[in-house]
Design a protein around this motif. Structure first.
Motif, PDB file in Angstrom:
ATOM      1  N   ASP A  35      43.549  34.078  47.162  1.00 26.12           N
ATOM      2  CA  ASP A  35      43.122  32.686  47.016  1.00 26.12           C
ATOM      3  C   ASP A  35      41.715  32.642  46.454  1.00 26.12           C
ATOM      4  OD1 ASP A  35      45.457  31.529  48.082  1.00 26.12           O
ATOM      5  OD2 ASP A  35      44.751  31.898  50.123  1.00 26.12           O
ATOM      6  N   SER A  36      41.490  31.725  45.498  1.00 25.59           N
ATOM      7  CA  SER A  36      40.146  31.456  44.985  1.00 25.59           C
ATOM      8  C   SER A  36      40.030  29.974  44.708  1.00 25.59           C
ATOM      9  CB  SER A  36      39.885  32.261  43.703  1.00 25.59           C
ATOM     10  OG  SER A  36      40.595  31.701  42.615  1.00 25.59           O
ATOM     11  N   ALA A  37      38.823  29.518  44.368  1.00 24.80           N
ATOM     12  CA  ALA A  37      38.618  28.099  44.082  1.00 24.80           C
ATOM     13  C   ALA A  37      39.338  27.675  42.815  1.00 24.80           C
ATOM     14  CB  ALA A  37      37.125  27.798  43.967  1.00 24.80           C
ATOM     15  N   ILE A  38      39.687  28.643  41.954  1.00 19.81           N
ATOM     16  CA  ILE A  38      40.315  28.311  40.682  1.00 19.81           C
ATOM     17  C   ILE A  38      41.823  28.456  40.733  1.00 19.81           C
ATOM     18  CG2 ILE A  38      40.566  29.085  38.291  1.00 19.81           C
ATOM     19  CD1 ILE A  38      37.660  29.574  38.182  1.00 19.81           C
ATOM     20  N   SER A  70      44.790  22.346  40.962  1.00 19.58           N
ATOM     21  CA  SER A  70      43.794  21.346  40.564  1.00 19.58           C
ATOM     22  C   SER A  70      43.761  21.132  39.061  1.00 19.58           C
ATOM     23  CB  SER A  70      42.406  21.759  41.058  1.00 19.58           C
ATOM     24  OG  SER A  70      42.008  22.986  40.460  1.00 19.58           O
ATOM     25  N   LEU A  71      44.200  22.148  38.292  1.00 20.94           N
ATOM     26  CA  LEU A  71      44.184  22.038  36.838  1.00 20.94           C
ATOM     27  C   LEU A  71      45.578  21.844  36.249  1.00 20.94           C
ATOM     28  CD1 LEU A  71      41.611  24.840  36.051  1.00 20.94           C
ATOM     29  CD2 LEU A  71      41.198  22.399  36.227  1.00 20.94           C
ATOM     30  N   GLY A  72      46.611  21.955  37.098  1.00 24.98           N
ATOM     31  CA  GLY A  72      47.959  21.666  36.629  1.00 24.98           C
ATOM     32  C   GLY A  72      48.660  22.813  35.940  1.00 24.98           C
ATOM     33  N   TYR A  73      48.197  24.072  36.135  1.00 28.73           N
ATOM     34  CA  TYR A  73      48.790  25.216  35.454  1.00 28.73           C
ATOM     35  C   TYR A  73      49.509  26.140  36.425  1.00 28.73           C
ATOM     36  CZ  TYR A  73      46.158  23.904  31.352  1.00 28.73           C
ATOM     37  OH  TYR A  73      45.666  23.229  30.289  1.00 28.73           O
ATOM     38  N   GLN A 182      34.877  21.213  47.458  1.00 32.22           N
ATOM     39  CA  GLN A 182      34.161  20.244  46.632  1.00 32.22           C
ATOM     40  C   GLN A 182      34.952  20.014  45.345  1.00 32.22           C
ATOM     41  OE1 GLN A 182      29.995  20.910  45.916  1.00 32.22           O
ATOM     42  NE2 GLN A 182      29.610  21.641  48.012  1.00 32.22           N
ATOM     43  N   PRO A 183      34.743  18.858  44.693  1.00 33.04           N
ATOM     44  CA  PRO A 183      35.460  18.603  43.440  1.00 33.04           C
ATOM     45  C   PRO A 183      35.111  19.634  42.366  1.00 33.04           C
ATOM     46  CG  PRO A 183      34.446  16.590  44.276  1.00 33.04           C
ATOM     47  CD  PRO A 183      33.897  17.711  45.090  1.00 33.04           C
ATOM     48  N   LEU A 184      36.087  19.919  41.521  1.00 35.78           N
ATOM     49  CA  LEU A 184      35.844  20.780  40.371  1.00 35.78           C
ATOM     50  C   LEU A 184      35.041  20.001  39.338  1.00 35.78           C
ATOM     51  CD1 LEU A 184      36.670  23.537  39.012  1.00 35.78           C
ATOM     52  CD2 LEU A 184      38.501  22.236  37.910  1.00 35.78           C
ATOM     53  N   ARG A 185      33.970  20.619  38.823  1.00 32.83           N
ATOM     54  CA  ARG A 185      33.133  19.936  37.828  1.00 32.83           C
ATOM     55  C   ARG A 185      33.214  20.676  36.507  1.00 32.83           C
ATOM     56  NH1 ARG A 185      27.142  17.315  38.615  1.00 32.83           N
ATOM     57  NH2 ARG A 185      27.149  16.173  36.610  1.00 32.83           N
ATOM     58  N   ILE A 186      33.466  19.918  35.435  1.00 26.33           N
ATOM     59  CA  ILE A 186      33.543  20.463  34.081  1.00 26.33           C
ATOM     60  C   ILE A 186      32.589  19.663  33.214  1.00 26.33           C
ATOM     61  CG2 ILE A 186      35.036  20.963  32.125  1.00 26.33           C
ATOM     62  CD1 ILE A 186      37.410  20.856  34.041  1.00 26.33           C
ATOM     63  N   SER A 187      31.679  20.345  32.524  1.00 29.55           N
ATOM     64  CA  SER A 187      30.703  19.635  31.692  1.00 29.55           C
ATOM     65  C   SER A 187      30.376  20.456  30.462  1.00 29.55           C
ATOM     66  CB  SER A 187      29.428  19.335  32.485  1.00 29.55           C
ATOM     67  OG  SER A 187      28.834  20.541  32.950  1.00 29.55           O
ATOM     68  N   ASN A 214      30.428  14.804  24.446  1.00 31.05           N
ATOM     69  CA  ASN A 214      29.882  15.471  25.620  1.00 31.05           C
ATOM     70  C   ASN A 214      30.661  14.998  26.837  1.00 31.05           C
ATOM     71  OD1 ASN A 214      27.693  17.083  24.578  1.00 31.05           O
ATOM     72  ND2 ASN A 214      26.685  15.150  24.069  1.00 31.05           N
ATOM     73  N   VAL A 215      31.168  15.966  27.605  1.00 31.64           N
ATOM     74  CA  VAL A 215      32.032  15.679  28.748  1.00 31.64           C
ATOM     75  C   VAL A 215      31.305  16.028  30.037  1.00 31.64           C
ATOM     76  CG1 VAL A 215      34.219  16.234  29.877  1.00 31.64           C
ATOM     77  CG2 VAL A 215      34.094  16.154  27.380  1.00 31.64           C
ATOM     78  N   ASP A 216      31.441  15.163  31.026  1.00 31.37           N
ATOM     79  CA  ASP A 216      30.974  15.460  32.381  1.00 31.37           C
ATOM     80  C   ASP A 216      32.034  14.903  33.334  1.00 31.37           C
ATOM     81  OD1 ASP A 216      29.621  16.183  34.623  1.00 31.37           O
ATOM     82  OD2 ASP A 216      27.884  14.893  34.294  1.00 31.37           O
ATOM     83  N   ALA A 217      32.806  15.807  33.954  1.00 36.00           N
ATOM     84  CA  ALA A 217      33.947  15.376  34.759  1.00 36.00           C
ATOM     85  C   ALA A 217      33.922  16.030  36.129  1.00 36.00           C
ATOM     86  CB  ALA A 217      35.247  15.725  34.050  1.00 36.00           C
ATOM     87  N   LEU A 218      34.206  15.219  37.146  1.00 37.70           N
ATOM     88  CA  LEU A 218      34.425  15.691  38.511  1.00 37.70           C
ATOM     89  C   LEU A 218      35.878  15.414  38.858  1.00 37.70           C
ATOM     90  CD1 LEU A 218      31.245  14.406  40.396  1.00 37.70           C
ATOM     91  CD2 LEU A 218      31.837  16.785  39.937  1.00 37.70           C
ATOM     92  N   LEU A 219      36.649  16.486  39.167  1.00 37.87           N
ATOM     93  CA  LEU A 219      38.072  16.365  39.429  1.00 37.87           C
ATOM     94  C   LEU A 219      38.356  16.783  40.860  1.00 37.87           C
ATOM     95  CD1 LEU A 219      39.421  17.966  36.120  1.00 37.87           C
ATOM     96  CD2 LEU A 219      38.913  15.561  36.586  1.00 37.87           C
ATOM     97  N   GLY A 220      38.885  15.858  41.639  1.00 37.79           N
ATOM     98  CA  GLY A 220      39.192  16.131  43.038  1.00 37.79           C
ATOM     99  C   GLY A 220      39.995  14.992  43.611  1.00 37.79           C
TER     100      GLY A 220
END
Length: 673
Positions: A35-38, A70-73, A182-187, A214-220
């Motif tokens: 198990d990992s956060a990803i 969390s990423l749908g894969y 915590q929510p996954l953050r992609i920026s 420019n993207v700044d996203a919090l996914l949770g």
């Protein structure tokens, strides 16, 4: 971020664990779950073979399943084989082919240096690079180069299940921050090239879209996304709204948020197409991704390019796709519950011209406001215009809006054809509810010059004036229905129009239906206007169930008959007799009188009557009474007594129209038997 990018970090972490055992000749391991956060890895098997004294070893890693919810894969049957090399006491590298299921193989390289990780996945010209530092283990940098956008389908489906990516490539330099609980953050910056996306129902689409965002996203549990950048050409579709950006640069900002069980909220919207259109505001979607709330402020300093760039979809639906614009406009719109609540439009120096010359307006100035609450006043005026080629005079329309309706505050007179059109009342209601849009009005015509009307409509040269009224008319669902009727005084008699309605009045193939009655029409004036010889007397008649499609008759049931009046002569000229026989394939009766026709200018008649019922481009003809194989069209009176019979009961309508036109030009000779 592509499907393959999710593998890299998990595989690199496994390699880090193996590097510490690389001196062993053979190492095998079976791991039930990682198990990992990803991602989560199930049934992982590892085999490392490193012969004594060899400069490198052979590593094989397999996993039955890798899942990143969390990423749908999800990946099944992963298999990676690589050559493991030791670079120094703390640095290792492994390069080799990786496969997942039936997908095409890709090249995977991973390097580990004191817990720092660099990985690269390559397929042709496409590259995914991953870098992670031991000093900052929660942050991972992902570099994407010429990545097919279809690789991002699973990630997009997490936020927008109905969207399907079709074409395009992307570049990006993203930082992914994954911290437990915590929510996954992609920026970071993302570039799109030739992007294409569509929804399953086709209501939303994009094609050939170039962008730098420019993207700044919090996914949770709650998704928060902010996009800022520019578009460089392409096409966009949202419902009826079609945007053709061509190669223009569009500056944009979008803020979006989503909570479980709710629709997306867009608290910030900004769109700037320099010199053409600027939009600022916010919006909200319901759980079906339909528009629920909207607050926008719009400014268009030049309306000329607005048609092709933004309005072609809406104008096309109204049959106005080729209308030209000039001038400037600004306004605002507010929606609540998926329905329009309030709006206002300000026009400055606006000119509108319909390409089909149905109407035009010049010098449009002022405001039109819509209020679903308290009353708001506004006014719109124009300096001139045309209606089907007829000149419109200047006018000013004062409006009041409340409760979702817009209506005139007072009657308005518009100069037209030497008289005026009096707009007695007008009420407009946009589609605020299930009832749809509503338009109601009442209009009166006062002393319009019929000769000018005839010239504008390319009719024969009529004379006189036209007056009448439509007390109430309403438009709904592309149908215009006129209650009451239209009364006109024409050719010394009365023309009444009732049961009048129109479908698609501004659309493709407009359809008109009506019933028309004639009473005491002066035949001398009527035949003179149509250059149909000369007939004196009074005419009554009807045209029932008239139907025009594209302004051409396709059906009616017509009957015209003379009405004897004391003191009114009933005479028909030789030219009128000849024209009548030419059009209707009719004949004179009594051969002696046929030979004498040339000696008389006109003839007396007792009655004249003709009928036609049109259906399927065939006119079924009738006359005053049967006469053997034919029917009586003109019943003679006096000496010489002239009676005209018709024999063809079924006449081709296009041919009949051609004959009528030819008679008016004097191009048809009489048929005399």
């Amino acid at each position: 971020m592509g499907v393959q990018a999710r593998l890299l970090l998990a595989l690199a972490l496994l390699l880090t664990l193996l590097c510490g055992q690389a001196q062993a000749r053979t190492l095998t391991a079976q791991i039930e779950r990682i198990d990992s956060a990803i991602a989560e890895l199930d049934e992982v098997s590892i085999r490392l073979l490193w012969p004594a004294g060899a400069p490198h070893g052979e590593l094989r890693l397999r996993a039955r399943r890798i899942d990143s919810p969390s990423l749908g894969y999800r990946f099944d049957n992963l298999d990676w084989r690589c050559r493991l090399r030791r670079k120094d006491s703390q640095a290792w590298a492994c390069d080799g082919e990786v496969r997942s299921g039936n997908a095409a193989p890709m090249q995977l390289s991973i390097a580990v240096d004191a817990m720092d990780i660099d990985a690269q996945l390559a397929s042709g010209a496409s590259r995914i690079g991953v870098h992670r530092e031991a000093a900052n283990p929660d942050a991972t940098r992902i570099d994407l180069t010429r990545i097919p956008l279809v690789w991002t389908q699973a990630l997009l489906s997490q936020a927008w299940p109905a969207a399907v990516i079709g074409t395009g490539t992307g570049d990006a330099r993203l930082t992914v921050r994954a911290v437990d609980n915590q929510p996954l953050r992609i920026s970071g910056p993302v570039a799109l090239h030739g992007a294409g996306v569509d929804t399953e129902d086709g209501s939303i689409a994009a094609a050939d879209l170039d962008a730098m965002i420019n993207v700044d996203a919090l996914l949770g549990d709650a998704d928060l996304i902010r996009l800022e950048g520019r578009l460089d050409g392409g096409e966009l579709l949202w419902g009826t709204t079609y945007l053709a950006l061509e190669q223009r640069r569009i500056d944009l900002r979008v803020g979006a948020e989503h909570h479980d069980g709710e629709g997306w909220k867009l608290p910030e919207l900004y769109w700037n197409d320099p010199g053409i259109l600027t939009v600022k505001g916010s919006a909200g979607l319901d759980t079906d991704n339909d528009l629920d709330a909207l607050d926008l402020r719009v400014r268009a300093p030049d309306l000329a390019p607005l048609r092709d760039g933004y309005l072609s979809g809406w104008l096309g639906m109204a049959g106005l796709g080729e209308m030209t614009f000039a001038g400037a406009a600004d306004g605002s719109v507010r929606m609540r519950g998926g329905q329009l609540a309030d709006a206002d439009l300000h026009l400055a120096g606006v000119n509108l011209v319909d390409a089909d010359e149905r109407f035009s307006f010049a010098g449009l100035e002022g405001d039109v406001a819509l209020s679903s609450g308290a009353a708001v006043n506004s006014a719109l005026q124009w300096s001139g215009g045309t209606l089907h080629g007829m000149a419109l005079g200047a006018a000013r329309l004062p409006f009041r809006s409340e409760g979702g309706n817009v209506q005139l505050r007072e009657a308005v007179a518009v100069p037209l054809l030497g008289g005026k059109v009096l707009l007695n009342h007008l009420l407009m209601r946009p589609p605020l509810d299930a009832g749809g849009a509503v338009l109601r009005f009442g209009v009166a015509l006062e002393e319009l010059d019929v000769s000018r009307l005839s010239e504008a409509l390319d009719w024969p040269a009529f004379a006189g004036t036209l007056s009448g009224s439509i007390p109430d008319a309403h438009y709904r669902d592309e149908q215009l229905i006129l209650d009451g009727g239209l009364e006109m005084q024409l050719f010394g008699g009365r023309v009444g129009v009732s049961a009048l309605s129109m479908e698609r009045p501004f659309g493709v193939l407009p359809t008109l239906s009506a019933d028309i009655v004639f009473d005491d029409i002066d035949l001398t004036a009527l035949t003179g206007a149509f250059d149909f010889g000369s007939i004196s007397g009074k005419l009554d008649g009807r045209v029932a169930e008239l139907r025009l499609v594209g302004w051409e008759a396709v059906a009616f049931d017509a009957w015209l008959v003379t009405d004897r009046h004391r003191g009114v002569r009933q005479r028909i000229s030789q030219r009128a007799v000849q024209d009548l026989t030419s059009v209707g394939n009719a004949s004179f009766v009594n051969s002696l009188q046929s030979q004498l026709i040339g000696f008389f200018d006109d003839f007396g008649y007792s009655r004249l009557g003709i009928g036609c019922k049109l259906a399927n481009e065939v006119c079924t003809m009738q006359g005053l009474a049967p006469a053997g194989d034919g029917f009586v069209l003109v019943e003679g009176s006096g000496v010489p007594r002239l009676t005209v019979l018709g024999f063809n009961r079924r006449v081709d309508w296009p041919t009949l129209v051609e004959r009528l036109a030819a008679v008016g030009k004097g191009e048809v000779k009489a048929v005399v038997d």
